[in-house]
Design an enzyme around this catalytic site. Structure first.
Site, PDB file in Angstrom:
ATOM      1  N   SER A  10      58.045  46.894  50.902  1.00 22.29           N
ATOM      2  CA  SER A  10      56.626  46.896  50.524  1.00 22.29           C
ATOM      3  C   SER A  10      55.802  47.757  51.495  1.00 22.29           C
ATOM      4  O   SER A  10      54.941  48.546  51.085  1.00 22.29           O
ATOM      5  CB  SER A  10      56.109  45.447  50.523  1.00 22.29           C
ATOM      6  OG  SER A  10      54.721  45.411  50.393  1.00 22.29           O
ATOM      7  N   LYS A  23      51.747  42.847  54.571  1.00 18.52           N
ATOM      8  CA  LYS A  23      52.429  42.846  53.267  1.00 18.52           C
ATOM      9  C   LYS A  23      53.027  41.491  52.878  1.00 18.52           C
ATOM     10  O   LYS A  23      53.873  41.401  51.991  1.00 18.52           O
ATOM     11  CB  LYS A  23      53.526  43.934  53.175  1.00 18.52           C
ATOM     12  CG  LYS A  23      53.123  45.352  53.504  1.00 18.52           C
ATOM     13  CD  LYS A  23      51.789  45.786  52.998  1.00 18.52           C
ATOM     14  CE  LYS A  23      51.677  45.964  51.517  1.00 18.52           C
ATOM     15  NZ  LYS A  23      50.268  46.358  51.153  1.00 18.52           N
ATOM     16  N   GLY A  24      52.573  40.441  53.563  1.00 18.05           N
ATOM     17  CA  GLY A  24      53.095  39.111  53.258  1.00 18.05           C
ATOM     18  C   GLY A  24      52.411  38.452  52.063  1.00 18.05           C
ATOM     19  O   GLY A  24      52.953  37.546  51.434  1.00 18.05           O
ATOM     20  N   GLY A  25      51.182  38.909  51.771  1.00 16.87           N
ATOM     21  CA  GLY A  25      50.379  38.263  50.724  1.00 16.87           C
ATOM     22  C   GLY A  25      49.082  37.726  51.340  1.00 16.87           C
ATOM     23  O   GLY A  25      48.461  36.801  50.819  1.00 16.87           O
ATOM     24  N   HIS A  32      57.895  49.014  43.650  1.00 14.40           N
ATOM     25  CA  HIS A  32      58.670  49.501  44.794  1.00 14.40           C
ATOM     26  C   HIS A  32      59.697  50.537  44.344  1.00 14.40           C
ATOM     27  O   HIS A  32      60.239  50.419  43.250  1.00 14.40           O
ATOM     28  CB  HIS A  32      59.416  48.331  45.466  1.00 14.40           C
ATOM     29  CG  HIS A  32      58.497  47.335  46.102  1.00 14.40           C
ATOM     30  ND1 HIS A  32      58.947  46.199  46.744  1.00 14.40           N
ATOM     31  CD2 HIS A  32      57.138  47.294  46.218  1.00 14.40           C
ATOM     32  CE1 HIS A  32      57.918  45.519  47.216  1.00 14.40           C
ATOM     33  NE2 HIS A  32      56.813  46.153  46.894  1.00 14.40           N
ATOM     34  N   LYS A  65      47.726  46.105  45.553  1.00  9.68           N
ATOM     35  CA  LYS A  65      48.481  44.862  45.723  1.00  9.68           C
ATOM     36  C   LYS A  65      49.356  44.668  44.495  1.00  9.68           C
ATOM     37  O   LYS A  65      48.828  44.574  43.375  1.00  9.68           O
ATOM     38  CB  LYS A  65      47.553  43.651  45.872  1.00  9.68           C
ATOM     39  CG  LYS A  65      46.494  43.811  46.940  1.00  9.68           C
ATOM     40  CD  LYS A  65      47.064  43.837  48.342  1.00  9.68           C
ATOM     41  CE  LYS A  65      45.981  44.170  49.336  1.00  9.68           C
ATOM     42  NZ  LYS A  65      46.453  44.260  50.703  1.00  9.68           N
ATOM     43  N   GLY A  66      50.660  44.657  44.737  1.00 12.23           N
ATOM     44  CA  GLY A  66      51.587  44.527  43.617  1.00 12.23           C
ATOM     45  C   GLY A  66      52.043  45.892  43.134  1.00 12.23           C
ATOM     46  O   GLY A  66      52.157  46.124  41.931  1.00 12.23           O
TER      47      GLY A  66
END
Ligand SMILES: Nc1ncnc2c1ncn2[C@@H]1O[C@H](COP(=O)(O)OS(=O)(=O)O)[C@@H](OP(=O)(O)O)[C@H]1O
EC number: 2.8.2.-
Length: 303
Positions: free
Chosen positions: A149, A60-62, A270, A266-267
């Site tokens: 996330s 979940k860091g990108g 939350h 992704k994105g």
């Protein structure tokens, strides 16, 4: 066309081709073009090599954004799916792993990403057994946001999941954090990093800021290209900020009808977590963050 000239042509065409549309057009299309024009080509250009660089974390860091942005570079070829070799499938053997890799021509870098490697105890020694020269990239993100996330992802698969706070704390009122919950444990970056530094020198690791990958992708990609010894090709002109998505996306590659944002997973939005819960978690992470800044030599500015 003699064979040497033909390979030169193939390599140049392929560079253009991968730069513009690698993830959208199957690589066989180029070969089909040759086939249509009467030139016989077998699908055996280049060779499958072990990755020289691996994105090892964090979940979940990108990491997907980083890999997709890197694939724009003509000298990068990467596996799309996560191989999970150094954590789940190690017993399949190194040849199995190498076979998963895309073919590369001389000068191209082979890459893969599997974010769970960063927190897998055995991964550093296993990766070093393949090659201790491997370059390692870790995309880090504020561990509190990262935990939320991670929770959001699990919640999307299981709407009955207990609340974030009931999982994050052994006892909410005492504030005792449950470090056995993976969403919490993954964010204790300094501890996981210690494990990697037993096998790799710090100079083999690059820490990418997950926050800056969103706020200034071109700048962060500049650092990544330098670390990988690549020409700086990915730049500002490859990105635009998509306000609907709330994230940077890749501009329309030539020959494609649409620009390219990452998918819906992704994105995600939350869930709202009570402020005092986030505050307690921030306090918990503070010493780990400070130690992580010290070891990595970078201050990521998480509160
Ligand atoms: N450009 C772009 N587009 C979309 N999303 C982006 C981008 N850059 C970074 N991010 C952030 O990436 C987060 C998902 O991280 P990972 O790809 O590492 O997740 S995973 O571990 O592979 O599941 C994802 O987390 P969530 O926002 O919680 O979904 C995003 O915040």
């Amino acid at each position: 066309m003699n064979l040497e000239l033909f390979y030169l042509f193939l390599s140049k065409e392929k560079m253009k081709f991968t730069a513009l549309s690698q993830p959208l057009v199957p690589e066989n299309s180029l070969l089909e073009t040759f086939a249509k024009s009467g030139i016989f080509v077998s699908n055996t250009y280049g060779s499958k090599k072990f990755p020289q660089a691996v994105i090892i974390g964090v979940k979940k860091g990108g990491t997907r954004a980083l890999l997709e942005f890197l694939r724009v570079h003509p000298d990068v070829r990467a596996v799309g799916a996560e191989p999970h070799f150094f954590d789940r499938f190690y017993d399949k053997g190194l040849e199995w792993y190498r076979n998963l890799m895309p073919r590369t021509l001389d000068g191209q870098i082979t890459m893969e990403k599997t974010p769970s490697y960063f927190v897998t105890k055995e991964a550093p020694s296993r990766l070093c057994a393949m090659s201790c020269e491997t370059k390692l990239i870790v995309v880090v993100r504020d561990p509190v946001t990262r935990a939320v996330s991670d929770y959001t992802q699990t919640l999307s698969k299981n709407p009955e999941l207990p609340s974030f706070q009931s999982l994050a704390f052994k006892n909410v009122s005492s504030g005792a954090v449950d470090t056995t919950w993976s969403a919490v444990r993954i964010g204790m970056y300094a501890q996981h990093l210690d494990n990697w530094l037993r096998h790799f020198p710090l100079s083999h690791l690059l820490f990418v800021s997950g926050e800056r990958l969103v706020s200034d992708p071109a700048e962060e990609m500049g650092r990544v290209q330098d670390f990988l010894g690549l020409k700086r090709i990915i730049s500002d002109k490859h990105f635009y900020f998509n306000h609907t998505k709330g994230f940077p996306c890749l501009k329309k590659p030539e020959g494609s009808s649409r620009p390219r944002c990452l998918g819906k997973s992704k994105g995600r939005t939350h869930p709202r977590i009570p402020t005092e819960v986030l505050h307690k978690l921030r306090e918990f992470y503070r010493p780990f963050n400070l130690r992580f800044y010290q070891i990595s030599g970078q201050d990521f500015g998480w509160e």
